[in-house]
Design a protein around this motif. Structure first.
Motif, short mmCIF file in Angstrom:
data_model
loop_
_atom_site.label_atom_id
_atom_site.label_comp_id
_atom_site.label_asym_id
_atom_site.label_seq_id
_atom_site.Cartn_x
_atom_site.Cartn_y
_atom_site.Cartn_z
N LEU A 166 0.83 -1.20 0.00
CA LEU A 166 0.00 0.00 0.00
C LEU A 166 0.86 1.25 0.00
O LEU A 166 1.95 1.25 0.57
N TYR A 167 0.35 2.29 -0.65
CA TYR A 167 0.96 3.61 -0.53
C TYR A 167 -0.15 4.59 -0.15
O TYR A 167 -1.14 4.72 -0.87
N PHE A 168 0.00 5.23 0.99
CA PHE A 168 -0.93 6.28 1.39
C PHE A 168 -0.38 7.61 0.89
O PHE A 168 0.62 8.12 1.39
N LEU A 169 -1.05 8.15 -0.10
CA LEU A 169 -0.60 9.32 -0.84
C LEU A 169 -1.21 10.61 -0.29
O LEU A 169 -2.42 10.68 -0.06
N GLY A 170 -0.38 11.61 -0.12
CA GLY A 170 -0.86 12.94 0.21
C GLY A 170 -0.61 13.88 -0.95
O GLY A 170 0.48 13.90 -1.53
N VAL A 171 -1.63 14.64 -1.33
CA VAL A 171 -1.49 15.64 -2.40
C VAL A 171 -2.18 16.92 -1.93
O VAL A 171 -2.88 16.93 -0.92
N THR A 172 -1.97 18.00 -2.65
CA THR A 172 -2.63 19.25 -2.28
C THR A 172 -3.91 19.49 -3.06
O THR A 172 -4.71 20.35 -2.69
N GLY A 173 -4.13 18.74 -4.15
CA GLY A 173 -5.35 18.88 -4.92
C GLY A 173 -5.82 17.55 -5.47
O GLY A 173 -5.01 16.74 -5.95
N ILE A 174 -7.14 17.32 -5.40
CA ILE A 174 -7.75 16.12 -5.98
C ILE A 174 -8.97 16.57 -6.77
O ILE A 174 -9.98 17.01 -6.20
N HIS A 175 -8.85 16.48 -8.09
CA HIS A 175 -9.90 16.98 -8.98
C HIS A 175 -10.18 15.92 -10.03
O HIS A 175 -9.26 15.34 -10.60
N ALA A 176 -11.47 15.66 -10.29
CA ALA A 176 -11.84 14.58 -11.19
C ALA A 176 -11.23 14.73 -12.58
O ALA A 176 -10.83 13.75 -13.20
N GLU A 177 -11.12 15.96 -13.07
CA GLU A 177 -10.57 16.19 -14.40
C GLU A 177 -9.09 16.53 -14.36
O GLU A 177 -8.30 16.02 -15.16
N ALA A 178 -8.69 17.41 -13.45
CA ALA A 178 -7.30 17.86 -13.39
C ALA A 178 -6.39 16.85 -12.71
O ALA A 178 -5.16 16.95 -12.81
N GLY A 179 -6.95 15.88 -11.98
CA GLY A 179 -6.16 14.80 -11.40
C GLY A 179 -5.62 15.11 -10.02
O GLY A 179 -6.11 15.99 -9.30
N LEU A 180 -4.58 14.37 -9.65
CA LEU A 180 -3.91 14.50 -8.37
C LEU A 180 -2.74 15.46 -8.56
O LEU A 180 -1.86 15.21 -9.38
N THR A 181 -2.74 16.56 -7.82
CA THR A 181 -1.74 17.60 -8.06
C THR A 181 -1.06 18.03 -6.77
O THR A 181 -1.57 17.83 -5.67
N ALA A 196 4.34 3.96 -8.33
CA ALA A 196 4.75 2.88 -9.23
C ALA A 196 5.25 1.66 -8.48
O ALA A 196 5.24 0.54 -9.03
N GLN A 197 5.68 1.83 -7.25
CA GLN A 197 6.25 0.73 -6.48
C GLN A 197 5.25 0.10 -5.51
O GLN A 197 5.62 -0.80 -4.75
N ALA A 198 4.02 0.55 -5.52
CA ALA A 198 3.00 0.00 -4.62
C ALA A 198 1.91 -0.71 -5.41
O ALA A 198 1.52 -0.28 -6.49
N ALA A 199 1.41 -1.81 -4.83
CA ALA A 199 0.32 -2.54 -5.48
C ALA A 199 -0.94 -1.70 -5.54
O ALA A 199 -1.70 -1.76 -6.51
N GLU A 200 -1.18 -0.90 -4.50
CA GLU A 200 -2.36 -0.03 -4.45
C GLU A 200 -1.99 1.31 -3.84
O GLU A 200 -1.18 1.37 -2.91
N THR A 201 -2.59 2.37 -4.36
CA THR A 201 -2.40 3.71 -3.80
C THR A 201 -3.73 4.24 -3.29
O THR A 201 -4.73 4.24 -4.02
N ILE A 202 -3.72 4.67 -2.04
CA ILE A 202 -4.90 5.27 -1.40
C ILE A 202 -4.59 6.73 -1.11
O ILE A 202 -3.60 7.04 -0.45
N ALA A 203 -5.42 7.63 -1.61
CA ALA A 203 -5.21 9.05 -1.35
C ALA A 203 -5.86 9.45 -0.03
O ALA A 203 -6.98 9.03 0.28
#
Length: 251
Positions: A166-181, A196-203
């Protein structure tokens, strides 16, 4: 109409609709698109919106410094942290991002957990110290002080040697069209490498990040296995992400 009035109208539209289209505003006000684009540029320079092709989207407050971000949506981040911690099983290898929400997840781990946690965040690593059953692996590299994480070639090379559940991902923006930013191009590259190195990524998605956009793309939302959000968020705020196929867990 005065410049200040136009800017207030633009921000009102952005808050109401979640986006502003320069052509539509110019037609509504009977002004040139150049005038509206200039207003958008000035508002973007003030950090009040994120310009995109044809208009603007909400800017994320998550690009503020670490100390400021620690004071934003603290209860929501704590709840998200608890939900994320509950997903980790004994024996797993888990990558835990930097940032204030990931820090809450580290604090919420159950005392008897036996797992390996990899992080490029010194702050996250320190929060894991009380957990005697957790093996902590720290990724080295150049310290990016804004987010208190390591970036650069050394970090990227070390990441290639990891295979995580698992990778628990932190980002500053989550937008359906613009993506993870996020707000830094090197940090975005490191986050892609970790994904790329994790089987699953959870934001980990505190409320101020949903529907917001920052300058640098990490990945499309389709790259996520899921995301954890605060329990009280209205359905309409999450609807675009659900429509894009993102599995949402409420904390």
């Amino acid at each position: 109409m005065l410049t200040s009035e136009r800017k207030r109208l633009i921000l009102d539209r952005l808050g109401r609709d979640g986006r502003v289209v320069a052509k539509a505003v110019s037609q509504e006000l009977g002004l040139s698109e150049d005038t509206i684009r200039r207003d958008l540029r000035e508002l973007a320079s003030e950090g009040k919106l994120q310009r995109v092709h044809g208009g603007a989207l909400p800017a994320s407050p998550g690009v503020a410094d670490f100390a400021t971000r620690e004071a934003i949506a603290t209860e929501g981040k704590r709840a998200i942290g608890r939900a994320g911690a509950a997903m980790i099983e004994d024996g797993q290898v888990v990558i835990l991002d930097g940032g204030t929400t990931a820090l809450e997840l580290a604090r919420q781990l159950r005392p008897n957990l036996r797992a390996t946690i990899v992080t490029h965040s010194p702050s996250t690593a320190m929060a894991l110290m009380p957990h005697q059953g957790v093996e902590v692996i720290i990724i080295g590299g150049r310290l990016f002080r804004h987010s208190i994480v390591t970036v650069g070639a050394i970090a990227a090379e070390a990441i290639q040697r990891i295979r995580a559940d698992l990778y628990f991902l932190g980002v500053t923006g989550i937008h359906a069209e613009a993506g993870l930013t996020t707000g830094d191009i090197e940090e975005a590259a490191i986050k892609r490498a970790l994904m790329a190195q994790a089987a699953e990524t959870i934001a980990l998605a505190s409320s101020e990040k949903i529907g917001a956009v920052s300058p640098f793309l990490v990945a499309p939302v389709a790259a996520l296995a899921g995301m954890i959000v605060e329990g009280g968020l209205p359905e309409e705020k999450l609807a675009p992400l659900a429509h894009a196929g993102v599995a949402v867990t409420r904390s």
